[in-house]
Every structure is written in C-alpha cells, then in structure tokens.
Design a protein around this motif. Structure first.
Motif, short mmCIF file in Angstrom:
data_model
loop_
_atom_site.label_atom_id
_atom_site.label_comp_id
_atom_site.label_asym_id
_atom_site.label_seq_id
_atom_site.Cartn_x
_atom_site.Cartn_y
_atom_site.Cartn_z
N ALA A 18 0.83 -1.21 0.00
CA ALA A 18 0.00 0.00 0.00
C ALA A 18 0.87 1.26 0.00
CB ALA A 18 -0.93 -0.01 1.21
N LEU A 19 2.00 1.19 0.70
CA LEU A 19 2.94 2.32 0.71
C LEU A 19 3.44 2.61 -0.70
CD1 LEU A 19 5.90 2.72 3.21
CD2 LEU A 19 6.23 3.11 0.77
N ILE A 20 3.84 1.57 -1.41
CA ILE A 20 4.34 1.74 -2.79
C ILE A 20 3.23 2.29 -3.68
CG2 ILE A 20 5.29 0.57 -4.82
CD1 ILE A 20 7.25 0.73 -2.48
N ASP A 21 2.03 1.72 -3.56
CA ASP A 21 0.92 2.16 -4.40
C ASP A 21 0.58 3.63 -4.16
OD1 ASP A 21 0.75 -0.41 -5.39
OD2 ASP A 21 -0.93 -1.00 -4.10
N ALA A 22 0.57 4.04 -2.89
CA ALA A 22 0.26 5.42 -2.56
C ALA A 22 1.32 6.38 -3.11
CB ALA A 22 0.14 5.60 -1.05
N ALA A 23 2.58 5.98 -3.01
CA ALA A 23 3.68 6.81 -3.52
C ALA A 23 3.62 6.94 -5.03
CB ALA A 23 5.02 6.23 -3.09
N GLU A 24 3.37 5.82 -5.70
CA GLU A 24 3.28 5.87 -7.17
C GLU A 24 2.05 6.67 -7.61
OE1 GLU A 24 5.44 4.89 -9.48
OE2 GLU A 24 6.80 4.42 -7.82
N GLY A 25 0.96 6.54 -6.83
CA GLY A 25 -0.22 7.33 -7.14
C GLY A 25 0.03 8.82 -6.97
N TYR A 26 0.80 9.17 -5.96
CA TYR A 26 1.20 10.57 -5.71
C TYR A 26 1.97 11.09 -6.93
CZ TYR A 26 2.89 14.40 -2.57
OH TYR A 26 3.16 15.61 -1.97
N LYS A 27 2.94 10.32 -7.40
CA LYS A 27 3.74 10.73 -8.54
C LYS A 27 2.88 10.87 -9.80
CE LYS A 27 7.84 9.00 -9.15
NZ LYS A 27 8.96 8.02 -9.30
N THR A 28 2.00 9.91 -10.00
CA THR A 28 1.12 9.96 -11.17
C THR A 28 0.24 11.21 -11.15
OG1 THR A 28 1.08 7.56 -11.38
CG2 THR A 28 -0.74 8.76 -12.39
N HIS A 29 -0.28 11.50 -9.97
CA HIS A 29 -1.13 12.69 -9.83
C HIS A 29 -0.37 13.95 -10.21
CE1 HIS A 29 -4.36 15.20 -8.24
NE2 HIS A 29 -3.44 15.90 -7.58
N ALA A 270 -4.81 9.74 -0.04
CA ALA A 270 -4.03 8.73 0.66
C ALA A 270 -3.96 9.13 2.12
CB ALA A 270 -2.63 8.61 0.08
N GLN A 271 -4.02 8.13 2.99
CA GLN A 271 -3.92 8.40 4.42
C GLN A 271 -3.03 7.38 5.09
OE1 GLN A 271 -7.59 8.24 6.66
NE2 GLN A 271 -6.65 9.00 8.53
N ILE A 272 -2.15 7.89 5.96
CA ILE A 272 -1.37 7.02 6.85
C ILE A 272 -2.08 7.06 8.19
CG2 ILE A 272 0.90 6.55 7.84
CD1 ILE A 272 2.05 8.48 5.69
N SER A 273 -2.55 5.93 8.65
CA SER A 273 -3.38 5.92 9.84
C SER A 273 -3.12 4.68 10.69
CB SER A 273 -4.86 5.96 9.44
OG SER A 273 -5.70 5.84 10.57
N ASP A 274 -3.30 4.83 11.99
CA ASP A 274 -3.29 3.67 12.87
C ASP A 274 -4.58 3.62 13.68
OD1 ASP A 274 -2.97 5.71 14.65
OD2 ASP A 274 -1.07 5.02 15.49
N SER A 275 -5.59 4.35 13.21
CA SER A 275 -6.88 4.39 13.89
C SER A 275 -7.72 3.19 13.48
CB SER A 275 -7.61 5.68 13.55
OG SER A 275 -8.79 5.82 14.29
N THR A 276 -8.59 2.76 14.39
CA THR A 276 -9.41 1.57 14.15
C THR A 276 -10.77 1.95 13.57
OG1 THR A 276 -8.33 0.46 16.00
CG2 THR A 276 -10.42 -0.48 15.24
N THR A 277 -11.08 1.41 12.40
CA THR A 277 -12.30 1.77 11.69
C THR A 277 -13.55 1.51 12.52
OG1 THR A 277 -11.23 1.28 9.58
CG2 THR A 277 -13.64 1.36 9.60
N SER A 278 -13.64 0.37 13.17
CA SER A 278 -14.87 -0.02 13.85
C SER A 278 -15.19 0.82 15.08
CB SER A 278 -14.79 -1.50 14.27
OG SER A 278 -13.75 -1.70 15.22
N TYR A 279 -14.27 1.68 15.51
CA TYR A 279 -14.53 2.52 16.68
C TYR A 279 -15.37 3.74 16.33
CZ TYR A 279 -11.04 -0.13 19.34
OH TYR A 279 -10.34 -1.12 19.98
N THR A 300 -11.92 8.21 -7.76
CA THR A 300 -10.74 8.85 -7.15
C THR A 300 -9.75 7.78 -6.69
OG1 THR A 300 -12.19 10.60 -6.29
CG2 THR A 300 -9.96 10.45 -5.36
N PRO A 301 -8.47 7.88 -7.06
CA PRO A 301 -7.46 6.94 -6.53
C PRO A 301 -7.39 7.08 -5.01
CG PRO A 301 -6.59 8.16 -8.41
CD PRO A 301 -7.89 8.82 -8.03
N LYS A 302 -7.52 5.95 -4.31
CA LYS A 302 -7.60 5.98 -2.85
C LYS A 302 -6.63 4.96 -2.25
CE LYS A 302 -12.61 6.59 -3.42
NZ LYS A 302 -12.61 6.10 -4.83
N PHE A 303 -5.92 5.38 -1.20
CA PHE A 303 -4.93 4.52 -0.57
C PHE A 303 -4.96 4.71 0.94
CE2 PHE A 303 -3.52 6.12 -4.67
CZ PHE A 303 -3.28 4.96 -5.38
N VAL A 304 -4.78 3.63 1.68
CA VAL A 304 -4.64 3.70 3.13
C VAL A 304 -3.47 2.82 3.53
CG1 VAL A 304 -5.67 3.20 5.37
CG2 VAL A 304 -7.09 4.12 3.54
#
Length: 323
Positions: A18-29, A270-279, A300-304
C-alpha cells in the motif's frame, strides 16, 4: 541500491505494498498536472519530518499544507532550540515522579522527546509578541502562519538556528509563501500564549490573529481558484484529526452550501493511519465513506497505509523525490 529501489524490491504485500501504491499514485497525480495538499496531525514536526518535507516543498511536490498549531510552531521550536532538546528512549519506564522531575526542569515531553520551554517556547514568544503587538496597534490582522512567515523572513531568529535551516519545512514554506491552513490554532502552545496576552491586555483586539472560520474562507478561495478538471488537487493525509477533517470538508461546502458544482472533487486521496475503523472515528474511516459525504468520487485513486506515520511518510516522500 537507493531508497526507492530498495523499497520496490522488498515492499511487496500488505501495508508495504500500500505504501508503494500510494507513492506511485502521488507521482502519477503530479505528473498529470495535479497539485497536492498535505495534512500534518500528531507531532510530525517534533519527529523532525521537516528534514524531508522541506525538500518536498523545495521541489514543488507540495502545494498547500493543513496542519495543527502544534506542527506549525514545533518546526520552529526545533529550528531554534534543537541542541536543548532531550531524548528519553526509556519513556515507557518513567514514573509519575520522573515526569514531575521533567516538569521542574521545564522539559515538556512528547513521547520520547522533551521540548525545552525556555529555549524553544519562550524564545519564540519573545519574537512573535512583537509582531502581534505591532499588528494590533496598526489595526492589522494576519493568520497564525503569516505571523511566522514574517518572523522567519525578517531574519530575527537566525542567530538562534541550531539545525541546518534547509531542514525546516516552515522556513521553506515561508520562502515560497506556501498556502497553509491551521484549523484549531488556539489548541497550541502559541495559541495559549496569545490568549494570555489578550486576557492581560497586551493585545487589544482578539482578532489580530485570524480565526479558523477565516481559514476556511481562505481555503475555499484557494480550492476554487486552483482546482480544475485538468489540474485537480490531491489530498495526502498524515494521521487524522482536525488537520485532515477540516480541509477535506471544503469540497462538500463548496458544492452544497455555495452551489459551486463545477469545482472538481479531490483528485487523489491517501492516508497514513493507525486508527481503528470499527470505533467510529473519522480518522479511521475508510476512503469510500468519504464518497457519501461528497468529498471523493468512486473513481478517485484511494490509498490507506495502516502504520506509523513517522516511518511511512519519509519513505513515501523518498519515492516521490526519486531518492
């Protein structure tokens, strides 16, 4: 092997992929003519993210920033008082008495790092108060980041620099007059200090420092004047909280409250997160939830990346910078 090649060789699956995908998506954008807004939550400046973020700003990989008041000021604290900081690698073992001992020395702890009150906070207060009072007497008002830009560009703090100034993201932002939006600035050390000076009467007009509502108005103008179908604005969110929630809401506000339906949605997320979705936290919400609020579209290209931002963000930036 450089950083990018190492990551692409070894980061193949799960959060690494996901890190690679988000970075490549950033560059593409960016390569497609898009702009990028970065949001900074947590204590990214105290984590010294400025070392690589400053380079991102220099190379025009960042076009706007939304951050907490803490991240705004803590980059400058680090710039002028780095040698007085103390690292506490064994912070998990500290007792209440140990913490009180740090307080008695005016060392304010952020996880494993102590910010020195006198050399950092009071040093900056001494300078910024002069700029606040000057504007107040002249009947002028500025945003929090604009006051910092004035101070940094005046050279007043240069005598105190304790890191290479090229590693200060705020200084690089000031040089480019980068648009910055600081929701909830009053929830910061300088925000508290400003409140104190208003209460004591040193500042006569509380609006000498502009407010969060004015920041939203400024953001609405920036977004309307910058985002086009050919050059959309991307949204790179580090952490959660108000730094991310505040700016992303500008799109539904423009569409629903101002009827500017020709303004495009965010063009990348893209978001870097350590939060829990179900909360039920906004910070932990998956990107598709934002579709229901009119912030992102289904295309929209989306990455987490569910990980530690202090580890992940520099690696993504390294790929964007082709390091």
């Amino acid at each position: 092997m450089n950083v990018t090649n190492f990551l692409k060789t070894h980061y193949k699956h799960f959060n690494a992929a996901a890190l690679i995908d988000a970075a490549e998506g950033y560059k593409t954008h960016l390569n497609n003519g898009g702009k990028m807004l970065i949001t900074l939550a947590g204590a990214m400046s105290t984590a010294e993210l400025g070392t690589i973020l400053a380079e991102m700003i220099r190379q025009d990989k960042v076009h706007a920033i939304s951050c907490t008041g803490a991240n705004l000021e803590e980059d400058i604290f680090n710039l002028v008082a780095h040698d007085f900081y103390e690292r506490v690698p064994h912070y998990r073992e500290l007792s209440a008495a140990d913490e009180e001992a740090l307080l008695s020395r005016h060392m304010n702890r952020v996880t494993d790092t102590c910010i020195p009150e006198e050399e950092a906070m009071r040093r900056l207060e001494h300078s910024v108060l002069k700029f606040w009072e000057k504007a107040d007497k002249a009947g002028e008002s500025y945003f929090p980041h604009e006051f910092f830009y004035q101070i940094l560009l005046s050279g007043e703090l240069e005598q105190y620099y304790q890191i290479d100034p090229k590693n200060s993201w705020m200084l690089e932002a000031a040089k480019k007059n980068l648009p910055i939006f600081v929701p909830g600035w009053e929830d910061s050390t300088l925000g508290n200090i400003y409140s104190g000076h208003v209460i004591s009467g040193d500042i006569k007009n509380v609006h000498t420092v502009k407010t969060g509502i004015q920041y939203m108005i400024e953001l609405a103008d920036f977004y309307t004047n910058t985002a086009t179908d050919e050059s959309t604005i991307g949204f790179f969110q580090i952490g959660g909280g108000i730094a991310g929630d505040f700016p992303i809401c500008v799109v539904p506000m423009l569409h629903q409250d101002l009827q500017r339906t020709n303004v495009p949605l965010w063009g990348y997320f893209a978001q870097i997160s350590d939060s829990t979705t179900s909360y039920g936290s906004y910070s932990g919400a998956v990107p598709n939830e934002k579709i229901t609020w009119g912030k992102l579209g289904k295309e929209t290209p989306k990455f987490v990346i569910e990980s530690d931002a202090t580890i992940v963000a520099p690696l993504i930036f390294a790929i964007v910078l082709d390091m």
